[in-house]
Design a protein around this motif. Structure first.
Motif, mmCIF file in Angstrom:
data_model
loop_
_atom_site.group_PDB
_atom_site.id
_atom_site.type_symbol
_atom_site.label_atom_id
_atom_site.label_comp_id
_atom_site.label_asym_id
_atom_site.label_seq_id
_atom_site.Cartn_x
_atom_site.Cartn_y
_atom_site.Cartn_z
ATOM 1 N N GLY A 243 0.794 -1.224 0.000
ATOM 2 C CA GLY A 243 0.000 0.000 0.000
ATOM 3 C C GLY A 243 0.824 1.271 0.000
ATOM 4 O O GLY A 243 0.284 2.359 -0.245
ATOM 5 N N GLN A 244 2.113 1.171 0.284
ATOM 6 C CA GLN A 244 2.979 2.344 0.297
ATOM 7 C C GLN A 244 3.512 2.641 -1.099
ATOM 8 O O GLN A 244 3.653 1.754 -1.938
ATOM 9 C CB GLN A 244 4.184 2.125 1.216
ATOM 10 N N THR A 245 3.828 3.897 -1.328
ATOM 11 C CA THR A 245 4.553 4.243 -2.551
ATOM 12 C C THR A 245 6.038 3.950 -2.336
ATOM 13 O O THR A 245 6.493 3.784 -1.195
ATOM 14 C CB THR A 245 4.389 5.725 -2.897
ATOM 15 N N GLY A 246 6.780 3.914 -3.423
ATOM 16 C CA GLY A 246 8.213 3.690 -3.310
ATOM 17 C C GLY A 246 8.887 4.761 -2.477
ATOM 18 O O GLY A 246 9.735 4.468 -1.622
ATOM 19 N N ARG A 247 8.504 6.032 -2.708
ATOM 20 C CA ARG A 247 9.100 7.122 -1.938
ATOM 21 C C ARG A 247 8.736 7.014 -0.462
ATOM 22 O O ARG A 247 9.597 7.169 0.419
ATOM 23 C CB ARG A 247 8.657 8.471 -2.498
ATOM 24 N N ALA A 248 7.457 6.733 -0.160
ATOM 25 C CA ALA A 248 7.031 6.629 1.234
ATOM 26 C C ALA A 248 7.765 5.499 1.944
ATOM 27 O O ALA A 248 8.133 5.624 3.122
ATOM 28 C CB ALA A 248 5.518 6.409 1.305
ATOM 29 N N HIS A 249 7.969 4.402 1.245
ATOM 30 C CA HIS A 249 8.705 3.283 1.839
ATOM 31 C C HIS A 249 10.107 3.717 2.240
ATOM 32 O O HIS A 249 10.553 3.446 3.372
ATOM 33 C CB HIS A 249 8.785 2.117 0.858
ATOM 34 N N ASP B 241 15.345 10.746 -2.690
ATOM 35 C CA ASP B 241 15.067 11.036 -4.101
ATOM 36 C C ASP B 241 16.249 10.660 -4.992
ATOM 37 O O ASP B 241 16.063 10.139 -6.099
ATOM 38 C CB ASP B 241 14.708 12.509 -4.275
ATOM 39 N N ALA B 242 17.460 10.922 -4.494
ATOM 40 C CA ALA B 242 18.647 10.572 -5.281
ATOM 41 C C ALA B 242 18.747 9.066 -5.473
ATOM 42 O O ALA B 242 19.110 8.585 -6.561
ATOM 43 C CB ALA B 242 19.909 11.113 -4.610
ATOM 44 N N LEU B 243 18.406 8.301 -4.433
ATOM 45 C CA LEU B 243 18.468 6.844 -4.537
ATOM 46 C C LEU B 243 17.405 6.309 -5.488
ATOM 47 O O LEU B 243 17.660 5.365 -6.253
ATOM 48 C CB LEU B 243 18.292 6.207 -3.156
ATOM 49 N N GLY C 290 16.766 3.663 -10.758
ATOM 50 C CA GLY C 290 15.870 3.644 -11.912
ATOM 51 C C GLY C 290 14.399 3.656 -11.568
ATOM 52 O O GLY C 290 13.570 3.214 -12.374
ATOM 53 N N LEU C 291 14.042 4.176 -10.393
ATOM 54 C CA LEU C 291 12.642 4.217 -9.978
ATOM 55 C C LEU C 291 12.115 5.638 -9.824
ATOM 56 O O LEU C 291 11.041 5.843 -9.240
ATOM 57 C CB LEU C 291 12.453 3.466 -8.653
ATOM 58 N N GLY C 292 12.844 6.607 -10.337
ATOM 59 C CA GLY C 292 12.393 7.989 -10.218
ATOM 60 C C GLY C 292 11.014 8.199 -10.813
ATOM 61 O O GLY C 292 10.175 8.925 -10.262
ATOM 62 N N LEU D 58 20.930 0.739 0.355
ATOM 63 C CA LEU D 58 21.909 1.820 0.190
ATOM 64 C C LEU D 58 21.583 3.065 1.013
ATOM 65 O O LEU D 58 22.356 4.026 1.005
ATOM 66 C CB LEU D 58 21.992 2.214 -1.290
ATOM 67 N N LEU D 59 20.467 3.059 1.736
ATOM 68 C CA LEU D 59 20.013 4.256 2.449
ATOM 69 C C LEU D 59 21.087 4.864 3.347
ATOM 70 O O LEU D 59 21.284 6.071 3.364
ATOM 71 C CB LEU D 59 18.775 3.927 3.298
ATOM 72 N N GLY D 60 21.748 4.033 4.135
ATOM 73 C CA GLY D 60 22.737 4.533 5.080
ATOM 74 C C GLY D 60 24.124 4.693 4.491
ATOM 75 O O GLY D 60 25.081 4.916 5.238
ATOM 76 N N ASP D 61 24.242 4.561 3.152
ATOM 77 C CA ASP D 61 25.528 4.625 2.463
ATOM 78 C C ASP D 61 26.547 3.676 3.110
ATOM 79 O O ASP D 61 27.660 4.070 3.448
ATOM 80 C CB ASP D 61 26.066 6.062 2.483
#
Length: 292
Positions: free
Chosen positions: A87-93, A109-111, A116-118, A142-145
């Motif tokens: 039910g979540q969007t990719g950005r919300a997730h 947003d950069a990730l 390839g999901l922009g 990759l969120l936490g680099d």
């Protein structure tokens, strides 16, 4: 760096992992290979603190996962079962994961663009294809680099372009000094990516070495096709060659292509084909796994 030290896990009378030791070094991509039921996924789950080992240790930079101060900034993981609420969007997730992990929202947003999901950032995950969900899982890792990536079947559902993208991303991560430990059933693809290979079978370590060393140790075969295969078979066998046939040509182990050519010449057998067949990673893996 990732280390498994005499790692074991027992479920009742079943020993899923049996004293497995290996290292995945920084600056290199390590392929982790095993048939279904080999203990591969259990080992990865122990490494990520999801399963408690019966004995031994799984360490990231000398610490157990649960002892890492900021685990999401040290280890990024992709597990085979995928990720995200439909039910979540990719950005919300990604925003939710960033808040929970303390990674911060600045990279979201950069990730999304990087994986390839922009274009699909505001679509619900339930409408994503399997390949899109895998890309989202990579973005989450990759969120936490993190310098260390642990990936269990990350190419599932990816098309050829997606697989090439993933290969480039992981090679770049290793070149920048990161550690990559990846499992995959796509062995032909893995052979283009990994520097080192760890193979387990029935819970035990079979081989841990560089890919170059593994292929160098594998015995090449010479494929030879001639007008008189029976006479050639006799000549090659007399010289110590071990012969098999597919009904069209002979496959010779134990002799070099030069030796095969010389023996055919001496036996006065015209040769129509002579090629060297070096075992690929899939053949080597299946041979090693089947002998354990």
């Amino acid at each position: 760096m990732i280390e498994a030290r005499e790692l074991s896990k027992t479920y009742g009378s079943v020993r899923a992992v049996d004293r497995v030791s290996f290292t995945a070094a920084a600056g290199r991509v390590t392929g982790f290979l095993g048939l279904n039921g080999s203990g591969k996924t259990t080992t990865l789950r122990i490494l990520l603190g999801l399963v408690t080992p019966t004995s031994g240790q799984a360490l990231v930079d000398g610490r157990r996962y649960r002892d890492l101060r900021h685990p999401v900034r040290r280890v990024g993981a992709v597990l085979e079962q995928g990720i995200g609420h439909p039910g979540q969007t990719g950005r919300a997730h990604l925003v939710t994961q960033a808040v929970f992990s303390g990674a911060g929202r600045s990279r979201v947003d950069a990730l999304l663009e990087q994986v390839g999901l922009g274009h699909a950032a505001d679509q619900r995950i339930g409408g994503y294809s399997l390949g899109m969900r895998q890309r989202l899982a990579v973005a989450t890792a990759l969120l936490g680099d993190p310098p260390v990536l642990v990936l269990d079947e990350p190419a599932n559902g990816l098309d050829p372009e997606g697989i090439a993208w993933l290969r480039g991303l992981l090679r770049d991560h290793a070149r920048s000094g990161g550690t990559v430990l990846i499992s995959s059933h796509l062995l032909a693809e893995l052979a283009q990516l990994v520097d080192d290979v760890v193979i387990i079978a029935r819970g035990r370590l079979v081989r841990a070495t560089s890919l170059a060393e593994l292929t160098r140790d594998a015995e090449a075969r010479v494929r030879v096709r001639s007008r008189d295969p029976r006479r050639l078979w006799h000549a090659l066998t007399q010289a110590g060659g071990r012969i098999t046939t597919d009904g069209t040509a002979l496959e010779v182990a134990g002799l070099s292509p030069e030796e095969v050519g010389e023996l055919a010449f001496r036996a006065q057998v015209p040769v129509h084909e002579l090629t060297v067949r070096t075992p690929d990673l899939e053949q080597i893996f299946l041979t090693l796994a089947a002998t354990r």
